[in-house]
Every structure is written in structure tokens, then in C-alpha cells.
Motif scaffolding. Structure first.
Motif, PDB file in Angstrom:
ATOM      1  N   THR A   1     -16.376  -0.588  10.710  1.00 28.18           N
ATOM      2  CA  THR A   1     -15.936  -1.812  10.063  1.00 28.18           C
ATOM      3  C   THR A   1     -15.473  -1.509   8.639  1.00 28.18           C
ATOM      4  OG1 THR A   1     -17.557  -3.009  11.328  1.00 28.18           O
ATOM      5  CG2 THR A   1     -16.664  -4.140   9.417  1.00 28.18           C
ATOM      6  N   GLY A   2     -14.338  -2.069   8.275  1.00 24.82           N
ATOM      7  CA  GLY A   2     -13.799  -1.803   6.960  1.00 24.82           C
ATOM      8  C   GLY A   2     -12.912  -0.571   6.939  1.00 24.82           C
ATOM      9  N   GLY A   3     -12.812   0.099   8.063  1.00 22.50           N
ATOM     10  CA  GLY A   3     -12.028   1.330   8.147  1.00 22.50           C
ATOM     11  C   GLY A   3     -10.528   1.090   8.119  1.00 22.50           C
ATOM     12  N   GLY A   4     -10.105  -0.110   8.494  1.00 29.73           N
ATOM     13  CA  GLY A   4      -8.676  -0.408   8.462  1.00 29.73           C
ATOM     14  C   GLY A   4      -8.038  -0.471   9.840  1.00 29.73           C
ATOM     15  N   LYS A   5      -8.711  -1.161  10.774  1.00 29.97           N
ATOM     16  CA  LYS A   5      -8.170  -1.250  12.130  1.00 29.97           C
ATOM     17  C   LYS A   5      -6.952  -2.173  12.211  1.00 29.97           C
ATOM     18  CE  LYS A   5     -12.324  -2.112  13.860  1.00 29.97           C
ATOM     19  NZ  LYS A   5     -13.134  -1.530  12.768  1.00 29.97           N
ATOM     20  N   SER A   6      -6.941  -3.241  11.410  1.00 29.26           N
ATOM     21  CA  SER A   6      -5.882  -4.246  11.558  1.00 29.26           C
ATOM     22  C   SER A   6      -4.480  -3.650  11.434  1.00 29.26           C
ATOM     23  CB  SER A   6      -6.047  -5.354  10.523  1.00 29.26           C
ATOM     24  OG  SER A   6      -7.404  -5.702  10.385  1.00 29.26           O
ATOM     25  N   LEU A   7      -4.299  -2.790  10.431  1.00 28.42           N
ATOM     26  CA  LEU A   7      -2.957  -2.231  10.225  1.00 28.42           C
ATOM     27  C   LEU A   7      -2.495  -1.417  11.432  1.00 28.42           C
ATOM     28  CD1 LEU A   7      -3.040  -1.050   6.498  1.00 28.42           C
ATOM     29  CD2 LEU A   7      -1.751  -2.961   7.461  1.00 28.42           C
TER      30      LEU A   7
ATOM     31  N   ARG B   1      -4.342   5.338   5.669  1.00 25.89           N
ATOM     32  CA  ARG B   1      -5.649   5.962   5.510  1.00 25.89           C
ATOM     33  C   ARG B   1      -5.971   6.765   6.760  1.00 25.89           C
ATOM     34  NH1 ARG B   1      -9.716   1.158   4.436  1.00 25.89           N
ATOM     35  NH2 ARG B   1      -9.306   0.731   2.250  1.00 25.89           N
TER      36      ARG B   1
ATOM     37  N   ASP C   1     -14.690  -7.813  -0.159  1.00 22.95           N
ATOM     38  CA  ASP C   1     -14.146  -6.486  -0.349  1.00 22.95           C
ATOM     39  C   ASP C   1     -14.230  -6.113  -1.818  1.00 22.95           C
ATOM     40  OD1 ASP C   1     -13.146  -4.182   0.519  1.00 22.95           O
ATOM     41  OD2 ASP C   1     -11.122  -4.888   0.952  1.00 22.95           O
TER      42      ASP C   1
ATOM     43  N   GLN D   1      -4.793   6.346  10.591  1.00 26.13           N
ATOM     44  CA  GLN D   1      -3.914   5.186  10.775  1.00 26.13           C
ATOM     45  C   GLN D   1      -2.477   5.592  11.115  1.00 26.13           C
ATOM     46  OE1 GLN D   1      -4.342   3.042   7.079  1.00 26.13           O
ATOM     47  NE2 GLN D   1      -5.592   1.415   8.004  1.00 26.13           N
TER      48      GLN D   1
ATOM     49  N   ALA E   1       0.055   4.360   1.019  1.00 24.66           N
ATOM     50  CA  ALA E   1      -0.162   5.361   2.075  1.00 24.66           C
ATOM     51  C   ALA E   1      -1.095   4.828   3.153  1.00 24.66           C
ATOM     52  CB  ALA E   1      -0.775   6.624   1.464  1.00 24.66           C
TER      53      ALA E   1
ATOM     54  N   TYR F   1       0.843  -1.195   0.000  1.00 22.98           N
ATOM     55  CA  TYR F   1       0.000   0.000   0.000  1.00 22.98           C
ATOM     56  C   TYR F   1       0.881   1.250   0.000  1.00 22.98           C
ATOM     57  CZ  TYR F   1      -3.756  -3.152   1.576  1.00 22.98           C
ATOM     58  OH  TYR F   1      -4.661  -4.157   1.708  1.00 22.98           O
TER      59      TYR F   1
HETATM   60  P1  ADP Z   1     -11.546  -3.267   9.983  1.00 20.20           P
HETATM   61  O1  ADP Z   1     -10.777  -4.237  10.840  1.00 20.20           O
HETATM   62  O2  ADP Z   1     -11.535  -1.882  10.528  1.00 20.20           O
HETATM   63  O3  ADP Z   1     -12.927  -3.738   9.643  1.00 20.20           O
HETATM   64  P2  ADP Z   1      -9.604  -3.979   8.017  1.00 20.20           P
HETATM   65  O4  ADP Z   1      -8.400  -3.760   8.827  1.00 20.20           O
HETATM   66  O5  ADP Z   1     -10.052  -5.377   7.789  1.00 20.20           O
HETATM   67  O6  ADP Z   1     -10.809  -3.144   8.592  1.00 20.20           O
HETATM   68  O7  ADP Z   1      -9.404  -3.240   6.615  1.00 20.20           O
HETATM   69  C1  ADP Z   1     -10.428  -3.209   5.653  1.00 20.20           C
HETATM   70  C2  ADP Z   1      -9.848  -3.219   4.251  1.00 20.20           C
HETATM   71  O8  ADP Z   1      -9.157  -2.002   3.975  1.00 20.20           O
HETATM   72  C3  ADP Z   1      -8.836  -4.341   4.052  1.00 20.20           C
HETATM   73  O9  ADP Z   1      -9.058  -4.920   2.791  1.00 20.20           O
HETATM   74  C4  ADP Z   1      -7.511  -3.618   4.099  1.00 20.20           C
HETATM   75  O10 ADP Z   1      -6.524  -4.293   3.367  1.00 20.20           O
HETATM   76  C5  ADP Z   1      -7.850  -2.260   3.492  1.00 20.20           C
HETATM   77  N1  ADP Z   1      -6.925  -1.209   3.982  1.00 20.20           N
HETATM   78  C6  ADP Z   1      -6.761  -0.818   5.264  1.00 20.20           C
HETATM   79  N2  ADP Z   1      -5.853   0.174   5.348  1.00 20.20           N
HETATM   80  C7  ADP Z   1      -5.442   0.427   4.079  1.00 20.20           C
HETATM   81  C8  ADP Z   1      -4.510   1.367   3.507  1.00 20.20           C
HETATM   82  N3  ADP Z   1      -3.817   2.224   4.245  1.00 20.20           N
HETATM   83  N4  ADP Z   1      -4.354   1.328   2.174  1.00 20.20           N
HETATM   84  C9  ADP Z   1      -5.052   0.456   1.410  1.00 20.20           C
HETATM   85  N5  ADP Z   1      -5.940  -0.439   1.887  1.00 20.20           N
HETATM   86  C10 ADP Z   1      -6.140  -0.458   3.207  1.00 20.20           C
END
Ligand code: ADP
Ligand code: ZN
Length: 524
Positions: free
Chosen positions: A47-53, A25, A300, A28, A23, A21
Motif C-alpha cells: 500500500t502506498g507503493g503506487g499501484k494506481s499509475l 517509481r 500522505d 512502474q 519519473a 511527476y
Molecule cells: P497504492 O494504490 O499502491 O496504495 P497509490 O497509487 O495510491 O498507491 O500511490 C501512493 C502515493 O504515491 C500517491 O500519493 C501517488 O501520487 C504517489 N506516487 C505514485 N507513483 C509516483 C511516482 N512515480 N512519482 C511520484 N509520486 C508517485
């Protein structure tokens, strides 16, 4: 300052190298910096916001393994597999592992050869695991689904309530709490239990401005759906949610017959059929999936242009999540829903029949009330939806049905009183169809058999038509002036009394108050 800069640079390089990736989001980057530099934090992100990273990147940047506490045992293996494919050294500890498997993971942790370790809370709380963690290199604790610490929500898990052991025994290891659902009370519980007082809170907006929210009365749902797709989303990918497997099948078949390419998806299909449907949806351009709520988790697809509900979702959380699958690419999309009197009666009846413990039922009733209030609202949908998630949108959004086409409202206290007294005088047990007959003064066989043609309420509502009365009854059930029993009979609730006595007034949407087209009350 200089450390922050170098942290940011390292984080970005890692993001690029491991995930590909370019950048971070939104917030983050700031979260990653805070935790990598040893701070605690609370993250509230849809949800879908990107918490895992937010915890994965710091786990790789800090020495030792990141310990991820998650209640979702079923998803752990998938998450670990995905990380391993990216070259991240990940593992999990839960009840699905053999004793041998547990020992392997434990030695990997002690040998400094793990970057991320997913642990079920009950496993984490075992003395054996806590002792292990005291001897092992730990980069951070990430507490996923952190709202489970709170008794206030519906998702309370007793083991989560005991996670206070983390700040007690590991005060110097950073803690990151993450959740997608937390109102003020839940948030306060998370801070208290996990010892996060003073830690920064990163709260992302739940707003999805590119989604247009629309909710309307059900009047022939299949035709309404087809009209909607043909006029607004021809050739677009979309999801149509239905409650039952049968209506999923019927809807898919019917759409296809009308020339809208559609497939069915529900838990009754074989895994192969389900996979095939999912693959087609991901790979084809303009496919519509008719599905139960089983569909969508982990899917997704960025260019879903609409999500339609032919049946009511369970709660506003469910509605938000399901509609949130539209427009991930940020382009204009539509969340479209129709519902009617029988839907409302049904959900109220299901709740009344539920055998769940009282406190669970109370929470569920509150959630259903919130959903139905949203459905019946005459004001900006987005403002209501965001308010439910604890967020204030100052101005009406301009991109929902209420903003684009403001419904007229009027005082309907008199009509509500008529309907309620019809319910009460017939003994609090008849369904909407019979009540409508009584209000309209129709001498059906049943009306005569029950002697209801002799009631003072008989025919008092003849100035309005049948649709109007169904609308009034629906709104009264939605707003909990009426409740439904197991036979769909309606009963006046405690809330109805003040209205009947004239101590309270009621404003309803005009849509439910159209006078009879042919004869107005004045002409009679
Ligand atoms: P959550 O746990 O908040 O529901 P996820 O961590 O599963 O969300 O992320 C949701 C989607 O967004 C995943 O497919 C992830 O790969 C994508 N994603 C998260 N952060 C980024 C980023 N900085 N750039 C591109 N894709 C991202
Ligand atoms: Zn609006």
C-alpha cells in the motif's frame, strides 16, 4: 525494442504532463510498458507503493477507456474527482448512481469520451454492463484489490470469484490484477480466476529499510511513550495509535500537558474537528496525533518520523500498514510498540467471543497468532514481517530491536509447566492476577477461600518475581498454550498437553524470566 522505447517516452511525457511527476517509481515503468503494449500482468505492491499509475497511464495511452474493477465503492468518487482535477476524463458506475446517472456514463463510454471508468464488481457482472463493454472501446481491465478473488484470504468477495468472465468474454483486452496482500496461495488463485497463467508477475519488496521496528513489554505506557518521544523524536511529527476513543483523548491531553504538542483523532469527533486535526497534522511541523485506526487512510505526509502503538493492532497486515505511514520520505523513522499481558488476554478474549462464522474466526485466529508470534519473537523482526508477506530476507536486518539489542532466550519449559499446572489445578477459569498469587505462594483472601493454598502448585514459583510470572503467562497466551474466556479467565489449550507431559520444550525471552532481585532461589 523500438516500440518499447517509444512507449516509454510517451508514458514519461504523459506522467510529467498530467501528474507533474518527473519519473516512475521502481517497477512502474515496466508494468506500464507491458500493459500499454497489450500484455497481461499481476502486480503485487505494498500500500502506498503506487499501484494506481500502473493502470491509469496505460488507460490514457491506449485507445478506449480503462475499466477499473474496485470493491471500494466509498473511495470511487474521491478517486474520480482527483482524476478530473488533473484533466482526466473519469467516471464511475456503482449503486450510488441514479438511473439517469448510469445512462450518462454509458453514453460517454460509447462516445469515446472517457479515459477511465471505475466499476463495482456486482455492476460489472450485470448482463447489461457486459453487453455494453462488448460494444464500447475498452483499453484494459484493471482488477484492483485482486486478492478478493481468493477464498483463502479474509477479504473474499463472491462477485470477485466470478471475474473469470473477463478472460472468457474479452480474451484480447489486457488484464492487470493489482493487490497489496497476496501470499503464494492467494496469488495462485488470482492467476487461475483471472486467466493470468504465463503473464509476468511484478512483485515489489515490502521492505521499508528506513523504518526501525521495536516492540517491548508495557510497563507504564504513557511514561514509556514520553521517554521515547523526548529522547528519540523531540519536535518530530508522529502518530500514536490507541484502541479506544477514551485512550486517544487521554493520551493527547497527557502528551500536551507534558509539553509534546498533540491532538486527538477518532471517529467520535465531528467531521469538522477531524478535518481540523488532519489539516494541522499535514501542515504543522512537529505535531503528534493520538488516533484510532480511523486515522491515516489516504493521508500522505512524507515526514512522519514515528508511529507508536499503545495497543495491539488487529493483524500483521494492520501493523504493516499503520507503521508504513512513517518515513515515506525514506529518512530514518521508528515503529514503536509496547504491549502487556492484559492486551494479549483481551485480544484472545475478543476473538473467543466473536459471533463471526467459524471459517472467518479460524482465519482471524491465524492472523492473531501471527501477530502475537511476531510480538514475542526473539529474532529479527523484519525477517519475520517480510516472511509473513511471502518475502525472504537473507540476513538479519540490523535495524530492529532484536538485531540491535538481541534478547537473551532460555529454556523455560519448567516455568511454563508450573504456570500451566497452576491454571489446570485451579480449574481453568482464573485470571492472571490470581494465578500469579498462587504461583508466588501469596495467601490472599481469594486464595484461601478457594482452598488454593493447599494445592501442590501453591508457591512453586516463588523463585521468580511477579513481573516474571506475568511475562511467562503473557507468552503462554500469545503462543496459544492458554486461551482466555469472556471473564479473562485462562484455560489450558490442547497445545499445552505436550508441554505439561514434558514431550515438548519451550524457549522464552529472558525479559520474562528475571529472578527475584532480592532473594535468588539458591539463597532460600
Ligand atoms: P497504492 O494504490 O499502491 O496504495 P497509490 O497509487 O495510491 O498507491 O500511490 C501512493 C502515493 O504515491 C500517491 O500519493 C501517488 O501520487 C504517489 N506516487 C505514485 N507513483 C509516483 C511516482 N512515480 N512519482 C511520484 N509520486 C508517485
Ligand atoms: Zn532485524
Amino acid at each position: 525494442m523500438s516500440t518499447s522505447l517509444s512507449t516509454d517516452g510517451q508514458a514519461l511525457a504523459l506522467l510529467e504532463r498530467v501528474w507533474g511527476y518527473p519519473a516512475f517509481r521502481g517497477v512502474q515503468a515496466e508494468i506500464v510498458r507491458t500493459v500499454t503494449e497489450g500484455g497481461n500482468a499481476l502486480v503485487l505492491m505494498p500500500t502506498g507503493g503506487g499501484k494506481s499509475l500502473c493502470y491509469q497511464v496505460p488507460s490514457l495511452l491506449r485507445p478506449g477507456a480503462g475499466i477499473v474493477v474496485s470493491p471500494l465503492i466509498a473511495l470511487m468518487k474521491d478517486q474520480v474527482d482527483t482524476l478530473r482535477q488533473l484533466g482526466v476524463r473519469a467516471a464511475f458506475l456503482n449503486s450510488t448512481l441514479s438511473a439517469e446517472g448510469v445512462r450518462e456514463v454509458e453514453s460517454a463510454l460509447l462516445a469515446h469520451t472517457l479515459d477511465l471508468l471505475y466499476v463495482a464488481p456486482e455492476r460489472l457482472l450485470l448482463p447489461r454492463t457486459l453487453d455494453l463493454l462488448e460494444r464500447a472501446p475498452v483499453a484494459l481491465f484493471a482488477i484492483d484489490e485482486a486478492h478478493c478473488v481468493s477464498q483463502w484470504g479474509h477479504d473474499f468477495r463472491p462477485e470477485y470469484g466470478q471475474l473469470g468472465v473477463l478472460p472468457e468474454r474479452f480474451p484480447h483486452i489486457p488484464r492487470l490484477a493489482l493487490t497489496a496482500t497476496a501470499d503464494d496461495r492467494t496469488r495462485a488463485d488470482i492467476v487461475r480466476v483471472l486467466g493470468l497463467a504465463g503473464a509476468p508477475q511484478f512483485i515489489s519488496s515490502f521492505d521499508r529499510p528506513n523504518i526501525q521496528y521495536r516492540v517491548g513489554p508495557k510497563e507504564g505506557p504513557k511514561t514509556q511513550l514520553l521517554d521515547f518521544i523526548r529522547t528519540e523524536h523531540p519536535g518530530d511529527a508522529g502518530i500514536v495509535y490507541c484502541l479506544s476513543r477514551r485512550s486517544v483523548e487521554e493520551t493527547a491531553k497527557w502528551l500536551s500537558a507534558q509539553g509534546v504538542e498533540a491532538v486527538a483523532y477518532h471517529a467520535g469527533l465531528s467531521p469538522r474537528e477531524r478535518n481540523a486535526a488532519q489539516e494541522r497534522f499535514l501542515n504543522e511541523e512537529g505535531l503528534v496525533v493520538a488516533a484510532t485506526v480511523a486515522f491515516g487512510m489516504g493521508i500522505d505526509k512524507p515526514n512522519v518520523r514515528f508511529v507508536a502503538h499503545l495497543d495491539l493492532p488487529k493483524s500483521l497486515e494492520g501493523y504493516y500498514q499503520e507503521t508504513g505511514r512513517a518515513g515515506r520520505d525514506g529518512l530514518p523513522s521508528t515503529a514503536w510498540m509496547v504491549y502487556g499481558l492484559s492486551d494479549v488476554v483481551n485480544v484472545r478474549r475478543m476473538l473467543a467471543q466473536s459471533t463471526a462464522p467459524e471459517d472467518v474466526k479460524r482465519t482471524e485466529a491465524a492472523k492473531l497468532d501471527a501477530l502475537l508470534t511476531y510480538c514475542e519473537a526473539a529474532t529479527c523482526r523484519r525477517q519475520m514481517l517480510l516472511a509473513y508477506f511471502g518475502e525472504t530476507l537473507r540476513e538479519p536486518c540490523g535495524n530492529c530491536d532484536a538485531c540491535l539489542n538481541p534478547p537473551r532466550v532460555r529454556d523455560a519449559t519448567r516455568e511454563a509447566q508450573m504456570a500451566l499446572s497452576a491454571v489446570v489445578r485451579t480449574g481453568n477459569r482464573f485470571g492472571a492476577a490470581h494465578l500469579t498469587d498462587v504461583l508466588l505462594g501469596r495467601e490472599t483472601e481469594k486464595v484461601r477461600a478457594m482452598g488454593h493454598h493447599q494445592l501442590p502448585t501453591f508457591g512453586v514459583g516463588s523463585a521468580h518475581d511477579e513481573k516474571t510470572w506475568r511475562g511467562v503467562l503473557r507468552q503462554l497466551v500469545s503462543l496459544a498454550y492458554l486461551s482466555a474466556d469472556e471473564h479473562q479467565g485462562l484455560r489450558a489449550t490442547g497445545k499445552a498437553r505436550a508441554l505439561l507431559k514434558g514431550e515438548e520444550t519451550l524457549t522464552l525471552r529472558e525479559e520474562a524470566l528475571m529472578p527475584k532481585p532480592a532473594r535468588s532461589s539458591r539463597e532460600r
